[in-house]
Design a protein around this motif. Structure first.
Motif, mmCIF file in Angstrom:
data_model
loop_
_atom_site.group_PDB
_atom_site.id
_atom_site.type_symbol
_atom_site.label_atom_id
_atom_site.label_comp_id
_atom_site.label_asym_id
_atom_site.label_seq_id
_atom_site.Cartn_x
_atom_site.Cartn_y
_atom_site.Cartn_z
ATOM 1 N N ASP A 242 0.934 -9.863 7.621
ATOM 2 C CA ASP A 242 0.681 -10.325 8.967
ATOM 3 C C ASP A 242 1.402 -9.405 9.932
ATOM 4 N N ASN A 243 0.672 -8.778 10.822
ATOM 5 C CA ASN A 243 1.292 -7.845 11.751
ATOM 6 C C ASN A 243 2.317 -8.508 12.645
ATOM 7 N N LYS A 244 2.172 -9.818 12.885
ATOM 8 C CA LYS A 244 3.123 -10.520 13.738
ATOM 9 C C LYS A 244 4.519 -10.530 13.127
ATOM 10 N N LYS A 245 4.587 -10.415 11.821
ATOM 11 C CA LYS A 245 5.881 -10.467 11.143
ATOM 12 C C LYS A 245 6.656 -9.166 11.274
ATOM 13 N N THR A 246 5.998 -8.077 11.636
ATOM 14 C CA THR A 246 6.687 -6.796 11.741
ATOM 15 C C THR A 246 6.777 -6.308 13.182
ATOM 16 N N ARG A 247 6.309 -7.112 14.118
ATOM 17 C CA ARG A 247 6.308 -6.707 15.514
ATOM 18 C C ARG A 247 7.703 -6.834 16.105
ATOM 19 N N LEU A 248 8.141 -5.826 16.855
ATOM 20 C CA LEU A 248 9.416 -5.845 17.580
ATOM 21 C C LEU A 248 10.586 -6.102 16.638
ATOM 22 N N ARG A 249 10.629 -5.395 15.520
ATOM 23 C CA ARG A 249 11.698 -5.570 14.544
ATOM 24 C C ARG A 249 12.468 -4.252 14.356
ATOM 25 N N LEU A 250 13.778 -4.361 14.127
ATOM 26 C CA LEU A 250 14.622 -3.213 13.810
ATOM 27 C C LEU A 250 15.352 -3.511 12.512
ATOM 28 N N ASN A 251 15.069 -2.705 11.481
ATOM 29 C CA ASN A 251 15.680 -2.904 10.171
ATOM 30 C C ASN A 251 17.130 -2.413 10.207
ATOM 31 N N LEU A 252 18.085 -3.332 10.061
ATOM 32 C CA LEU A 252 19.503 -2.978 10.123
ATOM 33 C C LEU A 252 19.925 -2.112 8.945
ATOM 34 N N PHE A 253 19.244 -2.233 7.822
ATOM 35 C CA PHE A 253 19.634 -1.447 6.643
ATOM 36 C C PHE A 253 19.375 0.043 6.856
ATOM 37 N N LYS A 254 18.390 0.370 7.696
ATOM 38 C CA LYS A 254 18.140 1.778 7.979
ATOM 39 C C LYS A 254 19.208 2.345 8.900
ATOM 40 N N SER A 255 19.659 1.539 9.837
ATOM 41 C CA SER A 255 20.680 1.997 10.785
ATOM 42 C C SER A 255 22.082 1.934 10.192
ATOM 43 N N LEU B 234 17.683 -9.587 -2.077
ATOM 44 C CA LEU B 234 18.094 -8.197 -1.847
ATOM 45 C C LEU B 234 18.691 -7.603 -3.122
ATOM 46 N N LYS B 235 19.482 -8.376 -3.833
ATOM 47 C CA LYS B 235 20.108 -7.881 -5.055
ATOM 48 C C LYS B 235 19.096 -7.720 -6.188
ATOM 49 N N ALA B 236 18.090 -8.594 -6.225
ATOM 50 C CA ALA B 236 17.132 -8.568 -7.332
ATOM 51 C C ALA B 236 16.047 -7.520 -7.155
ATOM 52 N N CYS B 237 15.729 -7.168 -5.908
ATOM 53 C CA CYS B 237 14.574 -6.301 -5.643
ATOM 54 C C CYS B 237 14.837 -4.863 -6.104
ATOM 55 N N PRO B 238 13.992 -4.315 -6.986
ATOM 56 C CA PRO B 238 14.159 -2.916 -7.423
ATOM 57 C C PRO B 238 13.419 -1.918 -6.537
ATOM 58 N N HIS B 239 12.708 -2.409 -5.502
ATOM 59 C CA HIS B 239 11.836 -1.534 -4.717
ATOM 60 C C HIS B 239 12.325 -1.336 -3.283
ATOM 61 N N ARG B 240 13.488 -1.858 -2.948
ATOM 62 C CA ARG B 240 14.030 -1.762 -1.586
ATOM 63 C C ARG B 240 13.052 -2.323 -0.556
ATOM 64 N N SER B 241 12.426 -3.425 -0.916
ATOM 65 C CA SER B 241 11.461 -4.047 -0.010
ATOM 66 C C SER B 241 12.136 -4.982 0.984
ATOM 67 N N VAL B 242 13.260 -5.596 0.578
ATOM 68 C CA VAL B 242 13.924 -6.593 1.416
ATOM 69 C C VAL B 242 14.651 -5.906 2.566
ATOM 70 N N GLU B 243 14.549 -6.495 3.745
ATOM 71 C CA GLU B 243 15.207 -5.933 4.914
ATOM 72 C C GLU B 243 15.758 -7.050 5.793
ATOM 73 N N VAL B 244 16.839 -6.741 6.509
ATOM 74 C CA VAL B 244 17.394 -7.648 7.515
ATOM 75 C C VAL B 244 17.090 -7.027 8.865
ATOM 76 N N ASN B 245 16.352 -7.773 9.696
ATOM 77 C CA ASN B 245 15.844 -7.226 10.947
ATOM 78 C C ASN B 245 16.525 -7.844 12.164
ATOM 79 N N LEU B 246 16.679 -7.038 13.188
ATOM 80 C CA LEU B 246 16.936 -7.551 14.525
ATOM 81 C C LEU B 246 15.592 -7.814 15.181
ATOM 82 N N ARG B 247 15.485 -8.882 15.922
ATOM 83 C CA ARG B 247 14.218 -9.259 16.536
ATOM 84 C C ARG B 247 14.493 -9.975 17.858
#
Length: 841
Positions: free
Chosen positions: A389-402, A633-646
């Protein structure tokens, strides 16, 4: 016809023209007449023929295992069968009234003995037929070799569903199959338009002819592979013959080829590609049927196309989704050799509310992932399905990247196991003991001070920033998990699965009732300043967590029944942070779903027991269902989980699903503020309840809890009246708009607890010594001036009121002119909070 005339006819119309005059004369003398009416059968396959026949007039149909074809005048029948002494290789049926000449088997055998040239004629004919068959076989072998990379050999499926869209699509396919006209099939991606082309071809009379499919974007700009080269290699159209050519994604067709395709569609002719610009090729006729597939209409081919079929997207076929799910589930389970599970009604409803941007392809993928994730379960619940759903990724900043260090910390052992089992467990135990055995007032018991002056203000301040983070380190559930592990070790058994349907229906109302009782207990028995009663409250909530952890798997109490968890989940909707997963990665790479189910180490993923709340990060729509424990986050082997600012609270006007029990809890929490200020409330309203009398105290307490819901209900009734009288836009339901009051509820609670946090929390050092009977007169204290506290309380109420109005506008998506009653009710509630909180601060 007799005599010389018949001999002349035999020479000019049959293969017997090579016989000698003597043989023809003897044959003519033996011929007799035979008449057939329409539908009469002359001979049966695998039956010995009774003679040789020559068709003079009419038509016969020859039915052979290889197919049927028509025989016309001049055909000699059963000559080869009689010479080879074999049964008939065909069934002959009259298509019209027919006249034949016949010669019996015995007479023909005698004639063959007298005239060997008849047998020689047959040998020559047989040799010519063998040459023809050899040439046809060679041609067919070359044809199959050229067409094989593009062949479509079967239909994947029919049109599933009974909606008017599905019925109409079937009708259009049947109409297209009856003709040889060109067809344009267009629609959104993922609708299996190529399968519709197969349905048209294999439903047509030319179903035995080949069908090939080409990707338009991969065609040579010269068109050589399609049209062939002059005096060179034939093109696919020549090899195809009367088959069907499908051009997929025609919107990607090279510009150079578009005029040639338009000519092919319009005139059924094409020109081979010539290497010599001076040499103009002669146009060739095309016998193939052309089907174009596109993701949109093709204006440049509109005038050339005989029929267009628009394939409806899944989002308009809501009534077909259940049938589509059932079909794909049957297909998936059959391929895996497993029993077919049942899809719960809640899961079907959830998928029916989804738009499926990738249509049938996405639906099929969702079913496959759900079956894998279910791991043999008898039911597929709504938690097993998630979608992009595009609404879930709108206006988000992934803290793990920063901040990569944040990811490393949250994947470490300290969060949350080290903190919970190394610190929280014994601190909580110490607090409970001190509440029981220590002094009973807040100014002399550090545990009571920590609970009311520290915990409440801090957790309220934390909601807009970290949401439901407290639940990750909550001592209630830590003791529940310890009890669960200990009981399983002492009494090995299978824990009960969650009763999701009952819990979703009644769990919220259970925690609402529990919170209402806690409010009444707090007010009527003065919990805030009675240590042992506060301890009893903590132990009762812990007992609930322990009991349900011993009975049910994972954190059933946390997800559905805990009153503190219910409040945390409600206020977490306002948070500026969220935990989510990248749906694309989960869809494309994940096959184990360890973040949801748990499992051993895989790649960089750690061994876990899965999400304690049974939530998959890729399907999260609401912060209510995530406690930020970081198990996923600990279980995921694909780095899919993210913590976002919104944007704070964005889910409330995008992906949010309202619940009636949450609205009731919202107004209950607002009523709790008035409940804690009963003397001030009486002064404002001019009531005269005697708070020293238990009955009147209880009555006033219940009124205080119910009072905040009156203004919002009246405001919504007024909005509905405006809609009916002035035909204004239809308002959102009350259950949706009620969430607009959430910032005010949070602000009111925070404003109340600020006088404890800023006025008493700073006395923690002397209170700590007082707990153990030691005077701490000279120890430092940090308390704010009453004027500062009053200023901060007022500012909190003003800001939360403004946020309340803004959030209401975002949720309603209507002009403020139609929502002014709700805005006025919010201002009235804010004024009431101001009146009961500020003067006594």
């Amino acid at each position: 016809m007799i005599g010389a005339d018949r001999i002349t006819w035999l020479k000019t119309h049959t293969i017997l023209n090579k016989l000698s005059d003597e043989a023809l004369t003897d044959l003519n003398a033996l011929l007799g007449d035979r008449s057939l009416s329409e539908a009469d059968i002359l001979s049966q396959v695998d039956q010995p023929p009774d003679g040789v026949y020559i068709l003079y007039q009419g038509k016969l149909q020859s039915d052979r295992p290889q197919g049927a074809y028509c025989l016309t005048a001049g055909t000699v029948l059963h000559l080869q069968d009689l010479i080879l002494d074999r049964p008939s290789s065909e069934t002959l049926t009259a298509l019209s009234d027919s006249q034949l000449w016949q010669i019996s088997r015995e007479e023909m055998n005698d004639l063959l003995d007298r005239h060997p040239d008849i047998s020689q004629l047959f040998s020559e004919q047989l040799a010519a037929e063998l040459d023809r068959l050899s040439a046809e076989l060679s041609y067919e072998r070359d044809r199959q070799s050229e067409l094989r990379p593009y062949l479509v050999n079967r239909i994947r499926r029919g049109i599933i569903g009974s909606s008017r869209y599905a019925v109409r699509l079937r009708q259009k396919i049947k109409q297209a199959a009856k003709t040889r006209d060109s067809v344009l099939i267009f629609g959104e991606p993922g609708l299996e338009k190529d399968n519709i082309a197969s349905l048209i071809h294999y439903g047509s009379p030319q179903r035995r002819e080949p069908m090939i499919q080409l990707t338009s974007g991969l065609l040579q700009t010269s068109g050589a592979e399609l049209f062939g080269r002059l005096n060179g290699k034939p093109g696919l159209l020549e090899w195809l013959g009367e088959g069907t050519l499908v051009l997929n994604n025609v919107q990607d067709l090279p510009e150079e080829l578009r005029p040639q395709i338009a000519q092919l569609l319009e005139s059924q002719t094409y020109q081979p590609v010539s290497r010599d610009p001076q040499q103009t090729p002669v146009s060739r006729s095309c016998q193939a049927r052309i089907i174009l597939i596109s993701e949109r209409t093709a204006p440049e081919f509109t005038d050339c196309i005989d029929q267009s079929i628009k394939v409806p997207p899944v989002r308009v076929r809501k009534t077909d989704i259940k049938a589509l799910l059932d079909y794909n589930l049957s297909l998936c389970c059959r391929s895996r050799g497993i029993p077919k599970p049942k899809i719960t009604p809640e899961a079907v409803r959830r998928l029916q509310s989804y738009d499926f941007p990738n249509n049938l392809r996405e639906l099929s993928s969702l079913v496959k992932r759900a079956v894998t994730q279910a791991d043999g379960a008898e039911e597929l619940t709504e938690e097993l399905f998630w979608s992009q759903d595009n609404k879930k990724t709108r206006l988000r900043l992934n803290l793990f990247k920063s901040y990569p260090q944040l990811r490393q910390f949250l994947r470490g052992k300290f969060w949350t196991d080290g903190l919970n089992y190394g610190i929280t467990t014994w601190v909580f135990a110490l607090v409970v003991i001190l509440l029981f055995v220590g002094p009973q007032t807040r100014d002399q018991n550090v545990a009571l001070n920590l609970f009311w002056a520290w915990w409440w203000p801090l957790v309220l301040i934390g909601f807009p920033f970290v949401g439901r983070l407290w639940c990750a380190v909550c001592p209630f559930m830590i003791y529940g998990e310890l009890s669960q592990k200990l009981s399983l070790k002492l009494f090995p058994r299978q824990l009960k699965p969650w009763q999701r349907q009952a819990a979703e229906r009644w769990g919220g109302w259970f925690l609402f009732g529990l919170f209402a009782l806690i409010f009444l207990w707090e007010e009527l028995w003065h919990l805030q300043n009675t240590a042992y009663l506060s301890s009893c409250l903590l132990l009762l909530i812990t007992a609930g967590a322990v009991i349900f952890s011993v009975l049910f798997e994972r954190r059933f109490w946390c997800r559905y029944l805990c009153p503190i968890g219910g409040m945390n989940g409600l206020f977490a909707k306002l948070s500026m942070t969220e935990l989510r997963a990248q749906t694309g990665i989960c869809s494309a790479e994940c096959t184990t779903y360890q973040c949801y189910k748990g499992g051993p180490e895989k790649g960089e993923g750690q061994e876990t027991n899965g999400c304690p709340l049974y939530s998959h990060p890729a399907q999260l729509q609401d912060n209510r269902d995530c406690v930020l424990c970081m198990t996923c986050l600990k279980a995921c082997p694909h780095r899919s989980v993210e913590v976002n600012l919104r944007p704070p609270g964005i889910e409330l006007w995008t992906t949010h699903t309202p619940y009636s029990y949450e609205v009731a809890l919202l107004f209950l929490l607002l009523g709790g503020v008035f409940l804690r200020r009963l003397p001030q409330l009486q002064g404002v309203l001019g009531w005269s309840f005697n708070l020293e009398t238990f009955g009147q105290h209880l009555e006033l307490s219940l009124l205080a809890l119910l009072l905040p819901a009156i203004a919002p209900l009246l405001a919504h009734a007024l909005i509905q009246g405006i809609h009916r009288l002035w035909n204004s836009p239809k308002p959102r339901p009350f259950i949706d708009l009620a969430y607009g009051y959430l910032p005010l509820v949070w602000g009111g609670n925070l404003a109340y607890y600020l006088h404890l946090g800023l006025g008493e929390a700073g006395r923690v050092l002397p209170v700590t010594l007082a707990t153990f009977g030691i005077e701490g007169v000279n120890l430092p204290i940090w308390v704010a001036d009453p004027a500062v506290i009053t200023f901060l309380q007022g500012t909190t109420l003003l800001v939360s009121t403004l946020l309340c109005i803004i959030l209401t506008q975002k949720i309603a998506r209507q002009s403020w002119r139609f929502l002014w009653p709700q805005h006025l009710s919010a201002i009235a509630l804010a004024y009431g909070l101001w009146a009961v909180i500020l003067p006594s601060s």
